[in-house]
Motif scaffolding. Structure first.
Motif, PDB file in Angstrom:
ATOM      1  N   ARG A  83       1.022 -17.957  -7.499  1.00 33.53           N
ATOM      2  CA  ARG A  83       0.929 -16.509  -7.543  1.00 33.53           C
ATOM      3  C   ARG A  83       0.497 -16.335  -6.262  1.00 33.53           C
ATOM      4  NH1 ARG A  83      -3.753 -16.909 -10.672  1.00 33.53           N
ATOM      5  NH2 ARG A  83      -3.045 -17.989 -12.485  1.00 33.53           N
ATOM      6  N   ALA A  84       0.034 -17.024  -5.113  1.00 30.88           N
ATOM      7  CA  ALA A  84      -0.517 -16.082  -4.639  1.00 30.88           C
ATOM      8  C   ALA A  84       0.795 -16.610  -3.018  1.00 30.88           C
ATOM      9  CB  ALA A  84      -1.664 -17.134  -3.526  1.00 30.88           C
ATOM     10  N   ALA A  87      -6.532 -22.479  -0.003  1.00 29.89           N
ATOM     11  CA  ALA A  87      -5.521 -22.266   0.998  1.00 29.89           C
ATOM     12  C   ALA A  87      -4.756 -20.689   1.624  1.00 29.89           C
ATOM     13  CB  ALA A  87      -4.148 -22.754   0.323  1.00 29.89           C
ATOM     14  N   ALA A  88      -4.605 -21.130   2.344  1.00 26.98           N
ATOM     15  CA  ALA A  88      -4.190 -19.253   3.119  1.00 26.98           C
ATOM     16  C   ALA A  88      -2.881 -19.167   3.539  1.00 26.98           C
ATOM     17  CB  ALA A  88      -4.408 -19.039   4.530  1.00 26.98           C
ATOM     18  N   ASP A  89      -2.003 -20.586   3.214  1.00 25.77           N
ATOM     19  CA  ASP A  89      -0.505 -20.069   3.628  1.00 25.77           C
ATOM     20  C   ASP A  89       0.026 -21.351   2.368  1.00 25.77           C
ATOM     21  OD1 ASP A  89      -1.178 -23.013   4.573  1.00 25.77           O
ATOM     22  OD2 ASP A  89       0.886 -22.363   6.421  1.00 25.77           O
ATOM     23  N   ALA A  90       1.445 -21.132   2.493  1.00 27.66           N
ATOM     24  CA  ALA A  90       1.861 -22.108   1.096  1.00 27.66           C
ATOM     25  C   ALA A  90       2.028 -22.874   1.332  1.00 27.66           C
ATOM     26  CB  ALA A  90       3.674 -21.509   1.293  1.00 27.66           C
ATOM     27  N   GLU A  91       1.981 -23.880   3.091  1.00 27.90           N
ATOM     28  CA  GLU A  91       2.203 -25.018   3.586  1.00 27.90           C
ATOM     29  C   GLU A  91       0.752 -25.620   2.949  1.00 27.90           C
ATOM     30  OE1 GLU A  91       3.153 -28.268   7.023  1.00 27.90           O
ATOM     31  OE2 GLU A  91       2.800 -25.389   7.592  1.00 27.90           O
ATOM     32  N   ALA A  92      -0.315 -25.043   3.414  1.00 27.61           N
ATOM     33  CA  ALA A  92      -2.211 -25.790   2.802  1.00 27.61           C
ATOM     34  C   ALA A  92      -1.965 -25.552   1.751  1.00 27.61           C
ATOM     35  CB  ALA A  92      -3.008 -24.955   2.980  1.00 27.61           C
ATOM     36  N   GLY A  93      -1.234 -24.603   0.503  1.00 31.43           N
ATOM     37  CA  GLY A  93      -1.474 -24.526  -0.649  1.00 31.43           C
ATOM     38  C   GLY A  93      -0.483 -26.183  -1.225  1.00 31.43           C
ATOM     39  N   LEU A  94       0.692 -26.152  -0.867  1.00 30.04           N
ATOM     40  CA  LEU A  94       1.554 -26.799  -1.398  1.00 30.04           C
ATOM     41  C   LEU A  94       0.753 -28.705  -0.999  1.00 30.04           C
ATOM     42  CD1 LEU A  94       5.136 -25.917  -0.362  1.00 30.04           C
ATOM     43  CD2 LEU A  94       3.523 -26.413  -2.331  1.00 30.04           C
ATOM     44  N   LYS A  95       0.037 -28.650   0.370  1.00 29.36           N
ATOM     45  CA  LYS A  95      -0.911 -29.929   0.621  1.00 29.36           C
ATOM     46  C   LYS A  95      -2.363 -29.327  -0.550  1.00 29.36           C
ATOM     47  CE  LYS A  95       0.512 -30.337   5.620  1.00 29.36           C
ATOM     48  NZ  LYS A  95       0.000 -30.098   6.927  1.00 29.36           N
ATOM     49  N   GLU A  96      -2.409 -28.819  -0.599  1.00 28.97           N
ATOM     50  CA  GLU A  96      -3.538 -29.471  -1.107  1.00 28.97           C
ATOM     51  C   GLU A  96      -2.902 -29.629  -2.697  1.00 28.97           C
ATOM     52  OE1 GLU A  96      -5.943 -25.408  -3.216  1.00 28.97           O
ATOM     53  OE2 GLU A  96      -6.485 -25.623  -1.352  1.00 28.97           O
ATOM     54  N   TYR A 102       4.693 -36.821  -4.047  1.00 31.03           N
ATOM     55  CA  TYR A 102       5.996 -37.349  -2.614  1.00 31.03           C
ATOM     56  C   TYR A 102       6.701 -35.833  -2.724  1.00 31.03           C
ATOM     57  CZ  TYR A 102       9.981 -38.940  -0.486  1.00 31.03           C
ATOM     58  OH  TYR A 102      10.623 -38.896   0.235  1.00 31.03           O
ATOM     59  N   LEU A 103       7.107 -35.159  -4.239  1.00 33.57           N
ATOM     60  CA  LEU A 103       7.603 -34.476  -3.709  1.00 33.57           C
ATOM     61  C   LEU A 103       6.866 -32.995  -3.496  1.00 33.57           C
ATOM     62  CD1 LEU A 103       9.702 -34.587  -7.227  1.00 33.57           C
ATOM     63  CD2 LEU A 103      10.154 -35.159  -5.100  1.00 33.57           C
ATOM     64  N   LEU A 104       5.409 -32.479  -3.273  1.00 31.41           N
ATOM     65  CA  LEU A 104       4.631 -31.718  -3.221  1.00 31.41           C
ATOM     66  C   LEU A 104       4.309 -31.691  -1.292  1.00 31.41           C
ATOM     67  CD1 LEU A 104       2.583 -31.373  -5.764  1.00 31.41           C
ATOM     68  CD2 LEU A 104       3.572 -29.255  -5.208  1.00 31.41           C
TER      69      LEU A 104
END
Length: 175
Positions: free
Chosen positions: A78-79, A116-125, A164-166
């Protein structure tokens, strides 16, 4: 000239015969037969009820973990709509896992908020959440009955693969 004495083949045959004898000796009438059967039947019923409660507790906790993870996927999608193509198959698998684990009267938990502020941080989370979920499923294996243990092991393995994929998707997103 033929060698005399004990050969390896003879030793294996004797060991196998002894093991078979021990197994067959254990298959006879046990304490569950005869006059003690009423007492052992009551103990068995109590053990089964206890096992059923333990399985329900494990299922509920595992389903809650899966639903929280599913909520994390929904929030990141969503974000950051650009991640939807990569996350949708993983989210669908997590949804199927939560459904397989859910007890009959399962209820949806409150979903955690993503920081998470950005997509990369969201994926790491999400990757960290998948690792935590996989670890929780593995920890529950020791108490779970065999069928549920197999399911939890399978879901934990899928969670490790998702993590791993994330992580790889986060690397691609940062580029």
């Amino acid at each position: 000239m033929r060698r005399t004495g004990t050969t390896r083949r003879g030793a294996f045959t004797a060991t196998g015969a002894l093991a078979l004898g021990a197994v067959l000796a254990g298959c006879g009438d046990g304490p569950g037969r005869g006059k003690d059967s009423a007492r052992s039947g009551a103990a068995t019923a109590a053990e089964q009820a206890s096992a059923a409660r333990a399985e329900e507790r494990i299922r509920t906790a595992a389903a809650r973990t899966g639903l929280e993870l599913l909520g994390g996927y929904e929030q990141v999608i969503r974000a950051h709509p650009a991640t939807a193509a990569g996350l949708s198959p993983l989210r669908d698998a997590v949804r199927a896992h939560a459904k397989a684990l859910a007890p009959a009267d399962g209820q949806a938990p409150a979903l955690p908020r993503s920081r998470a502020a950005d997509a990369e941080a969201g994926l790491k989370e999400l990757a960290a959440a998948e690792r935590r979920a996989a670890d929780a499923h593995l920890a529950a294996l020791m108490e779970a009955p065999p069928e549920l243990a197999r399911l939890l092991a399978s879901i934990a393995a899928a969670g490790a693969a998702h993590a791993y994929l994330l992580t790889e998707l986060a690397k691609e997103t940062s580029s």
